[in-house]
Design a protein around this motif. Structure first.
Motif, short mmCIF file in Angstrom:
data_model
loop_
_atom_site.label_atom_id
_atom_site.label_comp_id
_atom_site.label_asym_id
_atom_site.label_seq_id
_atom_site.Cartn_x
_atom_site.Cartn_y
_atom_site.Cartn_z
N LYS A 92 0.84 -1.20 0.00
CA LYS A 92 0.00 0.00 0.00
C LYS A 92 0.88 1.26 0.00
CE LYS A 92 -3.99 2.09 0.39
NZ LYS A 92 -4.94 2.12 -0.71
N ILE A 93 1.95 1.25 0.79
CA ILE A 93 2.85 2.41 0.83
C ILE A 93 3.46 2.64 -0.56
CG2 ILE A 93 5.02 3.31 1.79
CD1 ILE A 93 4.31 1.77 4.38
N LYS A 94 3.87 1.57 -1.21
CA LYS A 94 4.47 1.69 -2.55
C LYS A 94 3.45 2.29 -3.53
CE LYS A 94 7.79 -2.06 -1.96
NZ LYS A 94 8.18 -3.42 -2.35
N GLU A 95 2.19 1.87 -3.41
CA GLU A 95 1.13 2.43 -4.27
C GLU A 95 0.97 3.92 -4.01
OE1 GLU A 95 -2.47 0.24 -3.58
OE2 GLU A 95 -1.59 -1.64 -4.27
N LEU A 96 0.95 4.31 -2.73
CA LEU A 96 0.77 5.72 -2.37
C LEU A 96 1.93 6.59 -2.85
CD1 LEU A 96 -0.63 5.29 1.26
CD2 LEU A 96 -1.87 6.16 -0.73
N LEU A 97 3.13 6.03 -2.89
CA LEU A 97 4.29 6.80 -3.35
C LEU A 97 4.19 7.15 -4.83
CD1 LEU A 97 7.16 4.94 -1.47
CD2 LEU A 97 6.28 7.23 -1.01
N GLY A 98 3.54 6.30 -5.60
CA GLY A 98 3.32 6.58 -7.01
C GLY A 98 4.60 6.77 -7.81
N LEU A 99 5.61 5.97 -7.55
CA LEU A 99 6.88 6.08 -8.26
C LEU A 99 6.90 5.16 -9.47
CD1 LEU A 99 9.25 6.20 -5.17
CD2 LEU A 99 8.63 8.10 -6.66
N ASP A 100 6.11 5.51 -10.46
CA ASP A 100 6.07 4.71 -11.68
C ASP A 100 7.44 4.70 -12.34
OD1 ASP A 100 3.36 4.25 -11.30
OD2 ASP A 100 2.79 6.05 -12.44
N GLY A 101 7.85 3.54 -12.84
CA GLY A 101 9.13 3.43 -13.50
C GLY A 101 10.31 3.34 -12.53
N PHE A 102 10.00 3.12 -11.27
CA PHE A 102 11.04 3.00 -10.25
C PHE A 102 10.76 1.77 -9.43
CE2 PHE A 102 12.94 3.82 -6.08
CZ PHE A 102 14.21 4.23 -6.44
N GLU A 103 11.70 0.83 -9.43
CA GLU A 103 11.52 -0.40 -8.67
C GLU A 103 12.10 -0.21 -7.27
OE1 GLU A 103 12.89 -5.04 -8.72
OE2 GLU A 103 12.61 -4.02 -10.64
N ILE A 104 11.23 -0.29 -6.28
CA ILE A 104 11.65 -0.11 -4.89
C ILE A 104 12.21 -1.42 -4.38
CG2 ILE A 104 10.87 0.41 -2.55
CD1 ILE A 104 8.68 2.17 -3.85
N GLY A 105 13.45 -1.39 -3.93
CA GLY A 105 14.10 -2.59 -3.42
C GLY A 105 13.84 -2.78 -1.93
N GLU A 106 13.98 -1.71 -1.19
CA GLU A 106 13.78 -1.77 0.26
C GLU A 106 13.00 -0.54 0.67
OE1 GLU A 106 16.42 -1.81 4.36
OE2 GLU A 106 17.39 -2.30 2.48
N LEU A 107 12.05 -0.74 1.56
CA LEU A 107 11.20 0.36 2.00
C LEU A 107 11.37 0.55 3.50
CD1 LEU A 107 8.94 2.35 1.17
CD2 LEU A 107 7.33 0.55 1.74
N GLU A 108 11.71 1.76 3.90
CA GLU A 108 11.87 2.06 5.32
C GLU A 108 11.19 3.38 5.61
OE1 GLU A 108 15.55 3.10 8.17
OE2 GLU A 108 15.74 1.25 7.03
N VAL A 109 10.16 3.35 6.44
CA VAL A 109 9.42 4.55 6.80
C VAL A 109 9.78 4.94 8.23
CG1 VAL A 109 7.11 5.52 7.19
CG2 VAL A 109 7.50 3.93 5.28
#
Length: 119
Positions: A92-109
């Motif tokens: 859900k966080i990745k969706e909210l970030l809306g970083l199209d064309g960017f593959e998120i490897g690690e997410l830290e909030v």
């Protein structure tokens, strides 16, 4: 790389396993005064290198360390500097970030605020 086991290394790792929040090297030293602070730092860095412990830079003077475990995020109290863990759905966080064309490897909030505990 397999490292040699030592009593001090096992004590540090055991304490990190018991704690529910991240600790600085100084906090570990307070709980393990029989272990030299330089030894604690050296072993923490080895644990980070081996992928057993995660080093967190949460805005304080010192880095904090925690055992690598299931994905979670952090809330930091600006007054008492306590670090709390919380879970939020990474998808859900990745969706909210809306970083199209960017593959998120690690997410830290990291959320900053003030905890409810008055000291």
């Amino acid at each position: 790389m397999t490292r040699r086991h030592s009593k001090k290394r096992e004590q540090i790792l055991s304490l990190l396993q018991q704690e529910i929040c991240a600790l600085s090297a100084a906090q570990l030293h307070e709980r393990l005064p029989e272990i030299d602070l330089a030894t604690i730092y050296r072993n923490l860095e080895l644990f980070v290198e081996d992928g057993v412990v995660k080093k967190l830079q949460l805005g304080g003077k010192e880095a904090q360390y925690e055992l690598k475990s299931a994905s979670h995020h952090h809330a930091v109290c600006g007054e008492c500097k306590k670090v709390m863990h919380f879970n939020a759905p990474d998808k859900k966080i990745k969706e909210l970030l809306g970083l199209d064309g960017f593959e998120i490897g690690e997410l830290e909030v990291t959320v900053r605020g003030t905890c409810c505990k008055k000291q």
